[in-house]
Enzyme design. Structure first.
Site, mmCIF file in Angstrom:
data_model
loop_
_atom_site.group_PDB
_atom_site.id
_atom_site.type_symbol
_atom_site.label_atom_id
_atom_site.label_comp_id
_atom_site.label_asym_id
_atom_site.label_seq_id
_atom_site.Cartn_x
_atom_site.Cartn_y
_atom_site.Cartn_z
ATOM 1 N N CYS A 116 0.808 -1.219 0.000
ATOM 2 C CA CYS A 116 0.000 0.000 0.000
ATOM 3 C C CYS A 116 0.842 1.270 0.000
ATOM 4 C CB CYS A 116 -0.943 -0.002 1.198
ATOM 5 S SG CYS A 116 -2.170 -1.327 1.152
ATOM 6 N N HIS A 255 -3.639 7.164 2.225
ATOM 7 C CA HIS A 255 -3.971 5.849 1.695
ATOM 8 C C HIS A 255 -5.307 5.398 2.269
ATOM 9 C CE1 HIS A 255 -3.955 1.714 0.595
ATOM 10 N NE2 HIS A 255 -3.774 1.298 1.837
ATOM 11 N N ASN A 285 -10.038 -0.465 -0.551
ATOM 12 C CA ASN A 285 -8.585 -0.325 -0.567
ATOM 13 C C ASN A 285 -8.047 -0.893 -1.873
ATOM 14 O OD1 ASN A 285 -5.830 -0.445 -0.205
ATOM 15 N ND2 ASN A 285 -5.895 -1.461 1.779
#
Length: 331
Positions: A116, A255, A285
Site C-alpha cells: 500500500c 492511503h 482499498n
C-alpha cells in the site's frame, strides 16, 4: 543553476464497471453492511471481472486516459513506473506490459513493489529521475487487481479490497511546485502480520499450498491497524510541522485502508475533515492505486499552489509521506 522540481502535470484513471456491494458480500461470507461500515468504512468496491483482463490492462487504460487528458504522446515518455503487488505474472514487469499496450517505445519501465506504500515510493523514485535533469516526462502508475488474491471466504480481508488504476505525469519545473519534501520508513519485522504465504521462492506453488489457501492475502488486522495509525500519523505530522504547513489550508491525501485510520491521521494533524480526501466508501482499498485515484477525484478542487500531503502505510512494514505543491488548475 536553478533547482529542478518534479511536478504532477496531469492525471488519468480507470475503474472496472462491476460494483461489489456489502449486501452481495453478506451473501458470500458471514458479514453485514453494518459490520463493514463500522469497522472499515467501505460501502462498495470495484471488481475487474472481465475475462482475460489483468492489472496491466487497467494500468494501460489509466495511462491512455492520462494521454487523452494531457495530449502526451507515447513516444515522449522517458520512464514508466508501475506501483503494484498484483502484476500479471512474476515476470516481465507490469510496467513493461503497460508500456507495450500504450505504445510507449522510447522509455524504460519497471515495477515498484511495496504494498500500500507503493505509489508513495514510486512517486519519490520518479521525482529523483526528473530532478536529475535527464528525464522530462515520467509516468507513474498505481494499478491493482486485488480481487485476484483475495479469499472471498475470509470475512477479515474480503470486504477491504477493490480493483482500479490511476496514473500521473511528472514533468520538471524550476518554480516551487511539485515534490518538495518526503519522509519514508521501513520495519521488515512486520512482515509476519501482512503477507502472502506461498508463491515466492520461500514457498513455491504446489498442490499443497493451493489446498491450504496460501495464495491469498494473510493479514493480522489488529497489529496492522495499530502500526498503520502510528506510522501514517507520524510521517504526515512530521512533514506538516517540518515545512510549517497551515492545517487550515493543507490537503491530506491518505492511503485508503480504513476510515478509522484516516480519521486518526486527520485528528493528529489537526486539519478539518473536509480537507481530507476520502473515497474508501466507494472503492475500498485499491492498494497502490488509492492515492492517484484520490487525485483524479479531487483534481477540480485542487488549485495551483495548494499544499498536498500524501501518506501511506503498507506491507513490509513500509510507510511514507510526501509534501507536494500542486502545479496546475484543472483543465
Amino acid at each position: 543553476m536553478e533547482k529542478i522540481h518534479a511536478a504532477i502535470t496531469g492525471l488519468g484513471h480507470y475503474l472496472p464497471d462491476y460494483v461489489l456491494t456489502n449486501e452481495e458480500l453478506s451473501r458470500m461470507v458471514d458479514t453485514s453492511d453494518e459490520w463493514i461500515m463500522e469497522r472499515i468504512g467501505i460501502k462498495e468496491r470495484r471488481i475487474q471481472r472481465e475475462p482475460g483482463q489483468a492489472t496491466s490492462d487497467m494500468g494501460a487504460a489509466a495511462v491512455l486516459d492520462l494521454m487523452k487528458n494531457t495530449g502526451l504522446k507515447p513516444e515522449e515518455v522517458d520512464l514508466l513506473l508501475c506501483a503494484t503487488v498484483t502484476a500479471d505474472m512474476r515476470f516481465p514487469s507490469c510496467a513493461c506490459l503497460i508500456a507495450d499496450k500504450t505504445g510507449v517505445r522510447n522509455a524504460f519501465a519497471y515495477d515498484v513493489s511495496s504494498g500500500c506504500s507503493g505509489f508513495v515510493y514510486a512517486l519519490s523514485t520518479a521525482a529523483r529521475f526528473v530532478e536529475s535533469g535527464r528525464y522530462r516526462k515520467v509516468v507513474v502508475v498505481g494499478a491493482e487487481k486485488m480481487s485476484s488474491m483475495i479469499d472471498y471466504t475470509d470475512r477479515a480481508t474480503c470486504p477491504i479490497f477493490g480493483d482500479g488504476a490511476a496514473a500521473v505525469l511528472l514533468e520538471p519545473t524550476t518554480e516551487e511546485y511539485g515534490v518538495l519534501d518526503e519522509e519514508m520508513g521501513t520495519d521488515g519485522s512486520g512482515w509476519k502480520h501482512l503477507h502472502m504465504k506461498a508463491g515466492g521462492s520461500l514457498c513455491p506453488a504446489s498442490h499443497e499450498t493451493v489446498d491450504k489457501r496460501w495464495h491469498y492475502v494473510y493479514q493480522e488486522g489488529q497489529a496492522v491497524f495499530k502500526w498503520a495509525v502510528l506510522k501514517m500519523a507520524d510521517v504526515a505530522e512530521t512533514i506538516v510541522k517540518r515545512n510549517n504547513l497551515d492545517p487550515e489550508t493543507v490537503w491530506i491525501a491518505p492511503h485508503q485502508a480504513n476510515l478509522r485510520i484516516i480519521s486518526a491521521v486527520q485528528k493528529r494533524i489537526g486539519v478539518a475533515p473536509e480537507r481530507v480526501m476520502i473515497n474508501i466508501d466507494r472503492y475500498g482499498n485499491t492498494t497502490a492505486a488509492t492515492i492517484p485515484l484520490l487525485f483524479c477525484e479531487w483534481e477540480k478542487k485542487l488549485k495551483k499552489g495548494d499544499d498536498v500531503v500524501i501518506c501511506a502505510f503498507g506491507a513490509g512494514f513500509s510507510w511514507g509521506a510526501i509534501w507536494l505543491k500542486w502545479a496546475y488548475d484543472a483543465r
